[in-house]
Design an enzyme around this catalytic site. Structure first.
Site, PDB file in Angstrom:
ATOM      1  N   ARG A  12      -1.124 -13.155  -1.633  1.00  0.00           N
ATOM      2  CA  ARG A  12      -0.209 -12.610  -0.618  1.00  0.00           C
ATOM      3  C   ARG A  12      -0.188 -13.437   0.656  1.00  0.00           C
ATOM      4  NH1 ARG A  12      -1.716  -6.434  -0.478  1.00  0.00           N
ATOM      5  NH2 ARG A  12      -3.749  -7.424  -0.402  1.00  0.00           N
TER       6      ARG A  12
ATOM      7  N   GLU B 246     -17.685  -8.145  -0.117  1.00  0.00           N
ATOM      8  CA  GLU B 246     -18.433  -6.897   0.031  1.00  0.00           C
ATOM      9  C   GLU B 246     -19.350  -6.655  -1.164  1.00  0.00           C
ATOM     10  OE1 GLU B 246     -16.269  -3.387   1.831  1.00  0.00           O
ATOM     11  OE2 GLU B 246     -14.598  -4.729   1.357  1.00  0.00           O
TER      12      GLU B 246
END
Length: 175
Positions: free
Chosen positions: A61, A98
């Site tokens: 994106r 993460e």
């Protein structure tokens, strides 16, 4: 159209891609020509003082915003990709996510000394991807002029992380 008007074109998808995550879907914004044009115009206005020589963006994106913003600014575009996607010699950077690690690559001749690169992506969360992109640009000898994002996730510390690098960090909306 104003920046706050863009919020109506960002759709929240709960529990995607995993349970507990709210995915910010920008496809309604991309579909609307006025919202899409306003987004690019506002990004270009925000970074106009940086005097960049190219825009670098991370797939996928990030390419949407990076490519259109490079065109709007009249500068080149540098793709930063996942391993195995670039056909020429590359430099790579492993970085922490993460829940694990990832790797980004850039062509070794994509930029160099004297270049001033704007790093663009759709969402600023932890800042790990953007910092890895900046590290790649710096490895090539180029300077990172700043960072630009459509969305900043207000519950994450990415803005603070990137600000510590001493570069300008621009975003249009906090969600």
């Amino acid at each position: 159209m104003r920046v706050d008007d863009l919020r109506q074109y960002i759709r929240d998808i709960p529990n995607f891609p995993t349970e507990g995550v709210i995915f910010r879907d920008i496809t309604p914004l991309l579909k609307n020509p006025d919202a899409f044009a306003t987004t690019v115009d506002l990004m270009a206005e925000a970074v106009s003082s940086l005097n960049v020589t190219a825009v670098a963006a991370v797939e996928a994106r990030g390419f949407i915003w990076g490519g259109t913003l490079a065109y709007r600014l009249g500068v080149g575009f540098i793709p930063i990709r996942k391993p195995g996607k670039l056909p020429f010699e590359v430099v790579e950077k492993e970085f922490e996510l993460e829940y694990g690690k990832d790797v980004l690559q850039i062509h070794k001749d994509a930029a160099g000394p004297g270049d001033s690169i704007l790093i663009v992506d759709d969402v600023l969360a932890t800042g790990g991807t953007a910092q890895a992109a900046a590290d790649l640009v710096n490895t090539l000898g180029a300077d990172v002029a700043g960072f630009c994002f459509l969305l900043r996730l207000g519950t994450m510390d990415g803005y603070e992380r990137l600000s510590k690098l001493g570069k300008k960090v621009f975003y249009l909306l906090t969600v």
